[in-house]
Design an enzyme around this catalytic site. Structure first.
Site, PDB file in Angstrom:
ATOM      1  N   SER A   8       1.196  -1.150   0.009  1.00  0.00           N
ATOM      2  CA  SER A   8      -0.148   0.129   0.076  1.00  0.00           C
ATOM      3  C   SER A   8       0.825   1.486   0.070  1.00  0.00           C
ATOM      4  O   SER A   8       2.379   1.305   0.497  1.00  0.00           O
ATOM      5  CB  SER A   8      -0.961   0.420   1.014  1.00  0.00           C
ATOM      6  OG  SER A   8      -1.793   1.223   1.351  1.00  0.00           O
ATOM      7  N   TYR A  54      -2.244  -0.109  10.533  1.00  0.00           N
ATOM      8  CA  TYR A  54      -2.353  -0.411   8.620  1.00  0.00           C
ATOM      9  C   TYR A  54      -1.139   0.214   7.950  1.00  0.00           C
ATOM     10  O   TYR A  54      -0.213  -0.851   7.909  1.00  0.00           O
ATOM     11  CB  TYR A  54      -3.363  -0.035   8.039  1.00  0.00           C
ATOM     12  CG  TYR A  54      -3.677  -0.553   6.748  1.00  0.00           C
ATOM     13  CD1 TYR A  54      -3.976  -1.435   6.174  1.00  0.00           C
ATOM     14  CD2 TYR A  54      -3.274   0.317   5.604  1.00  0.00           C
ATOM     15  CE1 TYR A  54      -4.200  -1.972   4.432  1.00  0.00           C
ATOM     16  CE2 TYR A  54      -2.772   0.172   4.437  1.00  0.00           C
ATOM     17  CZ  TYR A  54      -3.627  -1.273   3.952  1.00  0.00           C
ATOM     18  OH  TYR A  54      -3.663  -1.408   2.803  1.00  0.00           O
TER      19      TYR A  54
END
Length: 156
Positions: free
Chosen positions: A56, A69
């Protein structure tokens, strides 16, 4: 082999659930590690292979509100960059795709995001095929996918 991940529901450092973060770390970071360990020996024996992991942008660029995250995806990035150095001598390419917002169930529920302005899952899947289209002396190690338009409602 392609590996992706999940996000914790409560990302706030002050009120979030560490047990939820641990579960997310197990899926996002430990699963790619275990899958690499499971498949890499057979690839090494053949003298070729490709392992593509979906990271990501959060694993490259820090931002408030997503520390758990982001940490899991930073771990993914570190894993892929390190495994590349170890596995390339066996003919195994590793690549991490680092997309911005992808229109999946993980984020489309966010009322601030506009799904039509987000990266399509098919685009990530197509990017994952890149190592298979290149010659043996070229490997894409990191691939960043950004939204062309800002995916936020009301953003300037």
């Amino acid at each position: 082999m392609i590996v992706s991940g999940v996000a914790a529901e409560k990302q706030d450092i002050l009120t979030g659930d560490p047990d939820e973060w641990e579960s997310m770390l197990a899926i996002n970071t430990l699963a790619p590690m275990r899958l690499t360990r499971a498949f890499a020996p057979a690839m090494a024996k053949r003298g070729r292979g490709a392992i593509v992991t979906v990271g990501s942008l959060a694993g490259t660029f820090a931002s408030a509100g997503s520390a758990p995250y982001a940490s899991s995806k930073w771990g993914v990035r570190g894993w892929v960059l390190s495994t590349y150095e170890e596995l390339r001598k066996h003919g195994i390419n590793t690549m991490v795709i680092e997309p911005g917002f992808v229109a999946t169930d993980m984020v489309v529920h966010n009322e601030r995001l506009v799904p039509d302005k987000m990266i399509k899952p098919e685009d990530v899947a197509e990017a994952a095929l890149l190592p298979l289209h290149l010659g043996p002396n070229a490997t894409p190690l990191e691939l960043t996918l950004k939204c062309v338009l800002r995916p936020y409602k009301g953003a300037a």
